[in-house]
Design a protein around this motif. Sequence first.
Motif, mmCIF file in Angstrom:
data_model
loop_
_atom_site.group_PDB
_atom_site.id
_atom_site.type_symbol
_atom_site.label_atom_id
_atom_site.label_comp_id
_atom_site.label_asym_id
_atom_site.label_seq_id
_atom_site.Cartn_x
_atom_site.Cartn_y
_atom_site.Cartn_z
ATOM 1 N N ASP A 53 0.984 -1.075 -0.208
ATOM 2 C CA ASP A 53 -0.187 -0.159 -0.060
ATOM 3 C C ASP A 53 1.005 1.283 0.229
ATOM 4 O OD1 ASP A 53 -2.235 1.386 0.435
ATOM 5 O OD2 ASP A 53 -2.116 1.733 2.414
ATOM 6 N N ILE A 54 0.296 1.758 -1.007
ATOM 7 C CA ILE A 54 1.778 2.951 -1.135
ATOM 8 C C ILE A 54 0.525 4.284 -0.736
ATOM 9 C CG2 ILE A 54 3.405 4.789 -2.760
ATOM 10 C CD1 ILE A 54 3.453 1.865 -4.061
ATOM 11 N N PHE A 55 1.565 4.713 0.060
ATOM 12 C CA PHE A 55 1.074 6.607 0.428
ATOM 13 C C PHE A 55 1.768 7.742 0.680
ATOM 14 C CE2 PHE A 55 2.277 4.396 4.137
ATOM 15 C CZ PHE A 55 2.348 5.633 4.588
ATOM 16 N N VAL A 56 1.383 8.812 0.705
ATOM 17 C CA VAL A 56 1.934 9.729 0.773
ATOM 18 C C VAL A 56 2.305 9.755 2.208
ATOM 19 C CG1 VAL A 56 2.402 12.289 0.376
ATOM 20 C CG2 VAL A 56 1.579 11.249 -1.517
ATOM 21 N N HIS A 57 3.422 10.437 2.325
ATOM 22 C CA HIS A 57 3.865 10.073 4.517
ATOM 23 C C HIS A 57 3.300 11.376 4.717
ATOM 24 C CE1 HIS A 57 5.568 10.365 8.117
ATOM 25 N NE2 HIS A 57 5.298 8.828 8.551
ATOM 26 N N PRO A 58 2.380 11.694 6.448
ATOM 27 C CA PRO A 58 1.702 12.741 6.254
ATOM 28 C C PRO A 58 3.162 14.519 6.998
ATOM 29 C CG PRO A 58 1.354 11.182 7.638
ATOM 30 C CD PRO A 58 2.457 10.590 6.567
ATOM 31 N N LEU A 59 4.365 13.754 7.314
ATOM 32 C CA LEU A 59 4.970 14.423 7.323
ATOM 33 C C LEU A 59 6.627 14.906 6.378
ATOM 34 C CD1 LEU A 59 6.068 12.483 11.267
ATOM 35 C CD2 LEU A 59 4.254 14.567 10.743
ATOM 36 N N ASN A 60 6.772 14.040 5.660
ATOM 37 C CA ASN A 60 8.089 14.554 5.114
ATOM 38 C C ASN A 60 7.053 14.724 2.913
ATOM 39 O OD1 ASN A 60 7.714 11.367 4.057
ATOM 40 N ND2 ASN A 60 9.136 10.815 4.641
ATOM 41 N N LYS A 61 6.113 14.225 3.208
ATOM 42 C CA LYS A 61 5.364 14.327 1.697
ATOM 43 C C LYS A 61 5.646 13.297 0.764
ATOM 44 C CE LYS A 61 3.055 17.338 3.508
ATOM 45 N NZ LYS A 61 1.364 17.283 4.321
ATOM 46 N N GLN A 62 6.594 12.330 1.614
ATOM 47 C CA GLN A 62 6.936 11.029 0.548
ATOM 48 C C GLN A 62 6.808 10.246 0.610
ATOM 49 O OE1 GLN A 62 9.965 12.215 -0.949
ATOM 50 N NE2 GLN A 62 9.870 13.376 -0.328
ATOM 51 N N GLU A 63 6.508 9.419 -0.619
ATOM 52 C CA GLU A 63 5.813 7.815 -0.719
ATOM 53 C C GLU A 63 6.486 7.506 -0.006
ATOM 54 O OE1 GLU A 63 5.758 6.655 -5.284
ATOM 55 O OE2 GLU A 63 3.892 8.318 -5.682
ATOM 56 N N THR A 64 5.716 6.217 0.828
ATOM 57 C CA THR A 64 5.858 5.672 1.459
ATOM 58 C C THR A 64 5.354 4.146 1.298
ATOM 59 O OG1 THR A 64 6.649 7.378 3.156
ATOM 60 C CG2 THR A 64 6.486 5.444 3.840
ATOM 61 N N THR A 65 5.600 3.430 1.842
ATOM 62 C CA THR A 65 5.229 1.915 1.718
ATOM 63 C C THR A 65 4.592 0.876 3.016
ATOM 64 O OG1 THR A 65 6.504 1.586 -0.734
ATOM 65 C CG2 THR A 65 5.385 -0.600 0.807
ATOM 66 N N ASP A 66 3.724 1.138 2.883
ATOM 67 C CA ASP A 66 3.541 0.481 3.778
ATOM 68 C C ASP A 66 2.764 -1.449 3.502
ATOM 69 O OD1 ASP A 66 2.441 -0.766 6.394
ATOM 70 O OD2 ASP A 66 0.160 0.518 6.426
ATOM 71 N N PHE A 67 2.147 -2.176 4.429
ATOM 72 C CA PHE A 67 1.691 -3.415 3.849
ATOM 73 C C PHE A 67 0.125 -3.654 4.670
ATOM 74 C CE2 PHE A 67 6.563 -3.659 2.874
ATOM 75 C CZ PHE A 67 6.226 -3.485 1.484
ATOM 76 N N LEU A 68 -0.839 -4.186 3.527
ATOM 77 C CA LEU A 68 -1.930 -4.215 4.726
ATOM 78 C C LEU A 68 -1.845 -5.792 4.721
ATOM 79 C CD1 LEU A 68 -4.045 -2.195 2.532
ATOM 80 C CD2 LEU A 68 -3.106 -1.645 4.845
ATOM 81 N N LEU A 69 -2.193 -6.231 5.992
ATOM 82 C CA LEU A 69 -2.126 -7.284 6.208
ATOM 83 C C LEU A 69 -3.188 -7.999 7.125
ATOM 84 C CD1 LEU A 69 0.735 -7.205 8.965
ATOM 85 C CD2 LEU A 69 1.074 -7.120 6.317
#
Length: 242
Positions: A53-69
């Motif tokens: 799950d790729i989202f834009v991190h609210p702090l650094n505004k960078q694309e970040t990858t999470d994983f939905l388990l």
Amino acid sequence: MNELISTQNNEHGDIIVSGRELHEFLEVETPFRKWFPRMTEFGFVEGADYTPDIFVHPLNKQETTDFLLKLDMAKEIAMIQRTEKGKEARQYFLQVEKAWNSPEMIIKRAMQIQDKKILELQNQIQEDKRYTDFGKVVEMSEASVNIGAFVKIIFDKHGINIGRNKLFDWLRDKGYLIKSGREKNNPKQQYIEQGLFELRPTIVKRSEGDVQSHTTLITGKGQIKLAEILLNEFSNRGDLIG
């Protein structure tokens, strides 16, 4: 039940957990980017047990990858940690699972499914209305017709009084047909691929030999679309609406 770790439902109705949120709750010292790949080595499969799950991190505004388990994976990862936080997370997930399978939740999910079906039906009715208003111009919506025949259809059904030559002009101006050259009045390839037109070869017999020509036909799908556009565009023009 207090929410220790947030859960949500995916489109398939599975309970899912954020890998990053689980990592934070477990107070794992290893950075998430190194920790999660190690967890997948216990036999978990992407697409079956977890999804990126790729989202834009609210702090650094960078694309970040999470994983939905899925919940089963989250429970097993919690158990693997062999810590008090891991035990706490696993017990919490068991409570979530128990609540999810309670009669009340089963009924609630059934009602949500029913509501979704009703909404889909309402949307379908609206879509069908579009075809009632414009399209079922063509009870022959499966049949392709030439430009002259389409002119007659839209006059008979909708009172759009536009001649064959004017319609050719309109189709060229709108970019549906090629404007000049040997292929003038042939439909452009993109509209053939969209299923709005077809180009039917015909043989013209001449004394000097047979010549292959092409006839532009408007498909049933094209008739519906063009009738709608013509009605919208020319509804206030008395010269085109009878």
